[in-house]
Scaffold this motif. Structure first.
Motif, mmCIF file in Angstrom:
data_model
loop_
_atom_site.group_PDB
_atom_site.id
_atom_site.type_symbol
_atom_site.label_atom_id
_atom_site.label_comp_id
_atom_site.label_asym_id
_atom_site.label_seq_id
_atom_site.Cartn_x
_atom_site.Cartn_y
_atom_site.Cartn_z
ATOM 1 N N CYS A 98 0.841 -1.207 0.000
ATOM 2 C CA CYS A 98 0.000 0.000 0.000
ATOM 3 C C CYS A 98 0.866 1.243 0.000
ATOM 4 O O CYS A 98 1.953 1.260 0.576
ATOM 5 C CB CYS A 98 -0.936 0.013 1.187
ATOM 6 N N THR A 99 0.380 2.235 -0.665
ATOM 7 C CA THR A 99 1.075 3.517 -0.672
ATOM 8 C C THR A 99 0.032 4.613 -0.507
ATOM 9 O O THR A 99 -1.164 4.360 -0.635
ATOM 10 C CB THR A 99 1.882 3.694 -1.980
ATOM 11 N N GLU A 102 6.297 9.133 -0.575
ATOM 12 C CA GLU A 102 6.739 7.801 -1.008
ATOM 13 C C GLU A 102 6.849 7.837 -2.530
ATOM 14 O O GLU A 102 5.895 7.490 -3.241
ATOM 15 C CB GLU A 102 5.710 6.748 -0.568
ATOM 16 N N ASP A 114 -3.757 4.791 -1.581
ATOM 17 C CA ASP A 114 -4.741 5.581 -0.833
ATOM 18 C C ASP A 114 -4.849 6.994 -1.379
ATOM 19 O O ASP A 114 -5.876 7.643 -1.235
ATOM 20 C CB ASP A 114 -4.318 5.676 0.635
ATOM 21 N N HIS A 160 -7.347 0.221 2.807
ATOM 22 C CA HIS A 160 -6.657 -0.435 1.702
ATOM 23 C C HIS A 160 -6.490 -1.936 1.854
ATOM 24 O O HIS A 160 -6.730 -2.690 0.932
ATOM 25 C CB HIS A 160 -5.309 0.238 1.458
ATOM 26 N N ASP A 170 5.032 -2.805 3.336
ATOM 27 C CA ASP A 170 4.968 -1.365 3.092
ATOM 28 C C ASP A 170 5.559 -1.069 1.722
ATOM 29 O O ASP A 170 6.401 -1.831 1.226
ATOM 30 C CB ASP A 170 5.794 -0.609 4.132
ATOM 31 N N HIS A 195 11.782 -6.325 10.360
ATOM 32 C CA HIS A 195 11.874 -5.156 9.480
ATOM 33 C C HIS A 195 13.340 -4.701 9.523
ATOM 34 O O HIS A 195 13.809 -4.298 10.574
ATOM 35 C CB HIS A 195 11.037 -3.989 10.011
ATOM 36 N N THR A 242 3.125 -6.790 12.719
ATOM 37 C CA THR A 242 3.532 -5.386 12.693
ATOM 38 C C THR A 242 3.338 -4.750 11.316
ATOM 39 O O THR A 242 4.103 -3.882 10.910
ATOM 40 C CB THR A 242 4.989 -5.219 13.161
ATOM 41 N N GLY A 243 2.360 -5.199 10.604
ATOM 42 C CA GLY A 243 1.934 -4.500 9.387
ATOM 43 C C GLY A 243 2.673 -4.878 8.126
ATOM 44 O O GLY A 243 2.076 -5.036 7.075
ATOM 45 N N SER A 244 3.964 -4.994 8.231
ATOM 46 C CA SER A 244 4.762 -5.253 7.038
ATOM 47 C C SER A 244 5.587 -6.519 7.257
ATOM 48 O O SER A 244 5.787 -6.944 8.393
ATOM 49 C CB SER A 244 5.678 -4.041 6.824
ATOM 50 N N PRO A 294 -3.950 3.778 14.879
ATOM 51 C CA PRO A 294 -2.689 3.911 14.141
ATOM 52 C C PRO A 294 -1.895 2.600 14.061
ATOM 53 O O PRO A 294 -1.091 2.432 13.168
ATOM 54 C CB PRO A 294 -1.916 4.966 14.933
ATOM 55 N N VAL A 295 -2.106 1.703 15.018
ATOM 56 C CA VAL A 295 -1.419 0.404 14.900
ATOM 57 C C VAL A 295 -2.478 -0.704 14.750
ATOM 58 O O VAL A 295 -2.511 -1.664 15.512
ATOM 59 C CB VAL A 295 -0.452 0.130 16.072
ATOM 60 N N GLN A 317 6.941 9.298 13.854
ATOM 61 C CA GLN A 317 6.686 7.849 13.800
ATOM 62 C C GLN A 317 6.483 7.273 15.213
ATOM 63 O O GLN A 317 5.524 6.553 15.472
ATOM 64 C CB GLN A 317 7.871 7.169 13.117
ATOM 65 N N ARG A 367 3.217 8.339 16.708
ATOM 66 C CA ARG A 367 2.083 7.594 16.138
ATOM 67 C C ARG A 367 1.993 6.197 16.760
ATOM 68 O O ARG A 367 0.927 5.740 17.156
ATOM 69 C CB ARG A 367 2.281 7.495 14.626
HETATM 70 O O1 LIG Z 1 -3.310 6.347 5.171
HETATM 71 C C1 LIG Z 1 -2.361 5.603 4.936
HETATM 72 C C2 LIG Z 1 -1.201 5.603 5.720
HETATM 73 C C3 LIG Z 1 -0.176 4.738 5.402
HETATM 74 N N1 LIG Z 1 -0.292 3.898 4.335
HETATM 75 C C4 LIG Z 1 0.796 2.982 3.990
HETATM 76 O O2 LIG Z 1 1.103 2.187 5.126
HETATM 77 C C5 LIG Z 1 2.472 1.867 5.114
HETATM 78 C C6 LIG Z 1 3.083 2.184 6.460
HETATM 79 O O3 LIG Z 1 2.946 3.546 6.718
HETATM 80 P P1 LIG Z 1 4.141 4.423 7.319
HETATM 81 O O4 LIG Z 1 3.731 5.822 7.372
HETATM 82 O O5 LIG Z 1 5.404 4.065 6.615
HETATM 83 O O6 LIG Z 1 4.158 3.881 8.801
HETATM 84 P P2 LIG Z 1 5.378 3.340 9.654
HETATM 85 O O7 LIG Z 1 5.154 3.839 11.019
HETATM 86 O O8 LIG Z 1 6.699 3.619 9.085
HETATM 87 O O9 LIG Z 1 5.074 1.800 9.521
HETATM 88 C C7 LIG Z 1 5.240 0.844 10.531
HETATM 89 O O10 LIG Z 1 4.223 0.881 11.510
HETATM 90 C C8 LIG Z 1 2.893 0.752 11.014
HETATM 91 C C9 LIG Z 1 1.956 0.777 12.220
HETATM 92 O O11 LIG Z 1 2.186 -0.305 13.040
HETATM 93 C C10 LIG Z 1 2.737 -0.539 10.219
HETATM 94 O O12 LIG Z 1 1.451 -0.581 9.644
HETATM 95 C C11 LIG Z 1 3.783 -0.579 9.135
HETATM 96 O O13 LIG Z 1 3.692 -1.785 8.415
HETATM 97 C C12 LIG Z 1 5.145 -0.469 9.774
HETATM 98 O O14 LIG Z 1 6.186 -0.526 8.824
HETATM 99 C C13 LIG Z 1 3.120 2.651 3.965
HETATM 100 O O15 LIG Z 1 3.318 1.781 2.880
HETATM 101 C C14 LIG Z 1 2.082 3.682 3.633
HETATM 102 O O16 LIG Z 1 2.096 4.013 2.279
HETATM 103 C C15 LIG Z 1 -1.421 3.895 3.560
HETATM 104 O O17 LIG Z 1 -1.508 3.147 2.601
HETATM 105 N N2 LIG Z 1 -2.436 4.736 3.879
#
Ligand SMILES: O=c1ccn([C@@H]2O[C@H](COP(=O)(O)OP(=O)(O)O[C@H]3O[C@H](CO)[C@@H](O)[C@H](O)[C@H]3O)[C@@H](O)[C@H]2O)c(=O)[nH]1
Length: 748
Positions: free
Chosen positions: A148-149, A155, A184, A284, A305, A339, A374-376, A517-518, A558, A561
């Protein structure tokens, strides 16, 4: 050690547990001494400093509680190892006999003294062997990758497509690998970059396979690898680099322009229908889940990510070792990989290497039932994301759904079948109670009379009826597919809309949770509460390489959040102790809570930073003096976070009644051992400090001037790597680089 034959992974328990517990015992002793000291020296009512004493005591009690939570992850850390070679054998077992024939032929040929086997015959065996191996690849599950972006300015599309291209280069049958990118921001620039990437992939992927490329993202490959000019593949390498650079410059030109030229737009019909309308309600990951179900419907899903490139061609097979393991595979819902980042600052200034998380926290959680999601960098079973509950019956169910999960050993299969066939197998199960329910047609269906009846297998297995089955069953039955692309497109548009989710279970029971946010951590925990386990796997070669924050403001945003998100979980119904009660082990709940209490930690930390400083300036001493009997507890455990993060820091802290400062952990405790550049405000026993290393400085301002001067003269070459850290350096350091204990301010 788990070493049953046929297993696809092994688990080893962490070493040195006895030492850790001894260390924990010493910490506990230190804690108790501090509490006793604090409780027995509280100033009387009306006496100077009573409020400060009470606040510091409260902070110390909190740190004790928090330290106690962290014990959970030190209880039973485990480390995993996979056997990918066994995975390939597993895939071949249904053709084991034929394979054996080919294998014998190949062996015979290697001795070269069996004239009765002609070359033609041997070639035939070779071809057969190849075909059989290819056939075994057919049985691998389809993998859907979700990327997702959100914003092409933060990005850049070139980063996003590098992630897409890296994923396509996995060592995995290409027809089983489907990559979905959701944007997004709905940016036309990202859409254009994807079109460019799809063209470039036609050259890049064969290149990767042919030259066994390890850096799967072109940007990483061309920046980190080189090839000698006389190498036979030099020209191909150069041609590929040229192709990449051309693509990159076209994408960057469109970024500069902020739009796509009409000429390019005319070349792809996607541009004519382009709509950049998205809303914050467009979830997304959920959308991708619904849409991919209609298109590829992979049973395993990888989420990453957009700035996190795949970096290990074997990661999919590593993950499958957990899902497909004969004994335990059916228990795992997701496999989380670490990560890692390729752009860490030289001194890892913002502690983005996550050493503590990767080496201690996640292995610790793994021993308690599995790491958090953890999302990614995480592989999921689609079913678990779709809300499926864990049940022992999954062992049979998942094996059925996953054709590669086959018995390797016929005798094991026979034994197992006998066991399943036995009537005693049903004792204390739902078999025979809920499994065969009769019904009446007029009231909802005829009764089942034992013979001449077609059943859905799921229903026989006890599946409950739900409205969600409409999607689920369609997905499971490959014949119910859209034949017409236009209809499919219409349907997908409908699924992609967020209004589709109204009054459904999406975002609640199905897909990822949202509104936090998480949300990933919340989703992972709710999966655990449905009875599933997860696995943490950290292979030698970094499986993914991403981009970490490189400025203080990015790092602070970060971390803010994350801490907000975890705190939200704590206050929500997903609080680990409440939601997990009765569904997960207490240890796991404690492990998750470490993050959830992270934000609260800031309050006692601030108390511990500021109150002693204020007190010292006002002549109130909160700590035992040097040589005092309680001092040992303050000296015992202090360790500088700078050792593990590799970061240099000026630490200002409290040590035995001194407000002092130094470089690299010299703040307190460490001040006696390492470089100390000053003592601000003497304690009761200032004379005890070695004068040579501790020039006395009597005010904070003078101390800071002093350090600034020293840094400029001695360390000017690296000055970007220095920060001023106010470190309480209390004995309850949770981790060696726990940022919650550190407040960094820009200094130089
Ligand atoms: O409204 C949004 C916000 C973010 N993203 C995507 O989500 C990913 C992570 O967002 P980022 O802003 O890079 O968050 P980070 O805090 O760096 O990410 C870490 O922390 C997040 C919350 O836990 C996890 O979702 C992620 O996978 C993890 O890498 C990226 O690919 C973004 O493009 C979206 O698609 N839509």
């Amino acid at each position: 050690m788990d070493t049953t034959e046929g297993r696809l992974f092994e688990v080893k328990v962490g070493k040195g547990r006895a030492w850790k517990w001894l260390y924990a015992g010493s910490m506990l002793l230190g804690l108790l001494l501090i509490w006793v000291y604090r409780a027995s020296h509280v100033p009387e009512a009306g006496e100077k400093g009573r409020w400060a004493w009470t606040a510091v005591f409260a902070a110390e009690l909190w740190f004790g509680f928090y330290w106690f939570l962290t014990l959970s992850i030190r209880w039973n850390p485990i480390y995993r190892y996979t056997y990918k070679d066994k995975l390939s054998h597993r895939r071949c077992t249904d053709c084991a006999r034929r394979y054996f024939g080919s294998f014998v032929a190949v062996r015979l040929r290697s001795f070269d003294d069996f004239p009765f086997l002609s070359n033609r015959k041997l070639r035939h065996f070779d071809r057969k062997q190849e075909q059989e191996l290819a056939g075994s690849e057919d049985k691998l599950p389809a993998i859907d990758v979700f990327i997702c972006t959100t914003d092409p300015t933060i990005e850049p599309p070139i980063v996003v497509i590098n992630t897409v291209l890296s994923v396509l280069a996995y060592d995995y049958p290409p027809e089983k690998l489907n990559v979905y990118l959701s944007d997004d921001g709905g940016s036309i620039l990202t859409f254009y970059a994807m079109i460019e990437a799809s063209l470039f992939a036609k050259s890049w992927i064969p290149f990767c396979k042919k030259f066994n490329v390890k850096y799967m993202a072109p940007s990483l490959f061309f920046s980190k690898s080189s090839i000698p000019i006389h190498d036979p593949s030099f020209s191909k390498w150069v041609a590929m680099e040229k192709l990449y650079k051309e693509m990159k410059s076209r994408i960057e030109a469109s970024m500069k322009l902020g739009d796509i030229s009409n000429e390019i737009k005319a070349g792809h019909e996607g541009f004519t229908n382009w709509s950049s309308k998205t809303s914050s309600n467009d979830h997304h990951a959920i959308i991708k889940l619904r849409i991919s179900e209609q298109i590829s419907n992979g049973s395993i899903i990888l989420t990453i990510d957009c700035d996190m490139c795949a970096n290990n061609v074997e990661s999919i097979r590593d993950a499958l070792c957990f899902f497909m393991d004969e004994e335990r595979g059916h228990e795992y819902a997701f496999v989380q990989f670490p990560h890692n980042f390729e752009n860490l600052t030289q001194q890892d200034l913002y502690a983005s290497s996550f050493k503590m998380i990767h080496k201690v926290y996640f292995p610790g959680l793994d021993g308690l039932g599995g790491p958090m999601y953890t999302g990614s960098c995480c592989f999921h079973r689609r079913d678990c994301l779709n809300g499926r509950k864990y049940s022992e019956l999954n062992k049979i169910e998942l094996k059925r759904e996953n054709p590669k999960i086959q018995e390797t050993n016929m005798s094991t299969l026979e034994e197992r079948t006998k066991n399943l066939a036995s009537c005693s197998y049903e004792e204390n199960t739902q078999w025979g109670k809920e499994v065969y329910f009769p019904g009446l047609d007029g009231l909802g269906g005829p009764m089942y009379t034992g013979s001449c009846c077609f059943h859905r297998r799921d229903c026989l297995n006890g599946r409950k009826y739900s409205e969600l089955n409409k999607i689920e069953l369609k997905r499971e039955n490959p014949k119910i597919q859209e034949t017409n692309m236009i209809t499919l497109e219409e349907r997908i548009k409908n699924l992609a809309s967020c209004t589709y989710e109204e009054n459904t279970q999406w975002g609640k029971e199905m897909g990822l949770k949202y509104g936090c946010p998480v949300e990933d951590v919340m989703t992972g925990f709710s999966i655990k509460c449905r009875g599933w386990k997860s696995a943490y796997f950290s292979p030698k070669r970094e499986p993914f390489l991403g981009l970490a924050p490189t400025t203080l403001s990015q790092a602070l945003i970060q971390h803010k959040r994350w801490s907000e998100g975890y705190f939200q979980i704590l206050l929500s119904k997903f609080c680990p102790f409440l939601y997990g009660f009765g569904k997960t082990k207490l240890g796991l709940q404690m492990g998750y809570s470490i993050c959830c209490f992270w934000a609260i930690n800031s309050i006692p930390t601030l108390i511990y930073i500021f109150i002693p400083s204020i007190c010292l300036i006002n002549g109130i001493f909160l700590f035992p003096s040097l040589g005092g009997k309680f001092l040992i507890s303050y000296f015992a455990e202090v360790e500088s976070d700078t050792h593990t993060t590799g970061k240099h820091a000026i630490t200002v802290g409290i040590s035995g009644g001194y407000f002092c400062a130094g470089i690299d952990g010299a703040g307190s405790g460490g001040m006696m051992r390492r470089k100390v550049y000053g003592v601000i405000s003497g304690g009761t026993d200032a004379g005890n400090l070695p004068a040579s290393i501790a020039p006395e400085i009597t005010s904070v301002k003078r101390a800071l001037d002093y350090f600034r001067r020293r840094l400029r003269t001695n360390l000017s070459t690296e000055k970007k790597d220095y920060q001023l850290c106010f470190s309480p350096s209390h004995p309850f350091f949770l981790t060696k680089h726990d940022k919650s204990f550190q407040f960094c301010l820009p200094f130089l």
